[in-house]
Design an enzyme around this catalytic site. Sequence first.
Site, PDB file in Angstrom:
ATOM      1  CG  ASN A 146      -1.958  14.708 -41.629  1.00 40.53           C
ATOM      2  OD1 ASN A 146      -1.749  15.419 -41.884  1.00 40.53           O
ATOM      3  ND2 ASN A 146      -2.878  14.894 -40.401  1.00 40.53           N
TER       4      ASN A 146
ATOM      5  CG  HIS B 251      -0.840  11.172 -36.677  1.00 36.28           C
ATOM      6  ND1 HIS B 251      -1.139  13.141 -37.703  1.00 36.28           N
ATOM      7  CD2 HIS B 251      -2.910  11.233 -36.288  1.00 36.28           C
ATOM      8  CE1 HIS B 251      -2.331  13.128 -37.037  1.00 36.28           C
ATOM      9  NE2 HIS B 251      -3.217  13.392 -36.457  1.00 36.28           N
TER      10      HIS B 251
ATOM     11  CB  CYS C 231      -0.562   7.145 -31.277  1.00 36.74           C
ATOM     12  SG  CYS C 231      -0.046   5.726 -30.644  1.00 36.74           S
TER      13      CYS C 231
END
Length: 187
Positions: free
Chosen positions: A87, A89, A124
């Site tokens: 994804n 992140h 993040c």
Amino acid sequence: MRTNCLLSDCKTGEILIGASSVCVMMNKLTRKLSKIPEEVRKEMEAYSANSALILEEDNNQLPKLDDNSADYISTSFSPKWSDLDVNQHVNNVKYIDWILESVPVSIMESHELSSMTLEYRRECGKNDKLQSLIAVSGPVEVANLRHGGHVECNHLLRLEDGAEIMRGRTEWRPKLVNKFDIMHKVL
């Protein structure tokens, strides 16, 4: 959805590690939490129907840390391409690496990790810059660490702008002294 995992010795059956987690599903387009579809839930039940709760719910609130309450602040954590999941992140395992890298060396040398509680707050990305804050409870000085005692560390990973990525707590027990260490001290 709660998931449980056990790691046991295949010869003795002794449970070596137990973990419980709560998983959520996120809509990739809106980046918001989504309800887990019933067909996915039913498929997962086949793997967890006979699984009892491994760990009791940890109702201790993880404290909010800031620059004034932290004993140690590490900066300059930046994700690399290899830290990202499908994804795009940061993979949650990388967060664990970062908080463990920030633990004072004196604790790492004299203690071993015995428990970890993590609470993920937000994702993040590759271009984010992070800081790791730690507050230590228990004996921190090297002299006190060598004489035993459990140590607890509260952790916060945050973006440079202060947005929380993850809160956590690690518990550390004194390392067992092995026979080689004892013989070395005697000689």
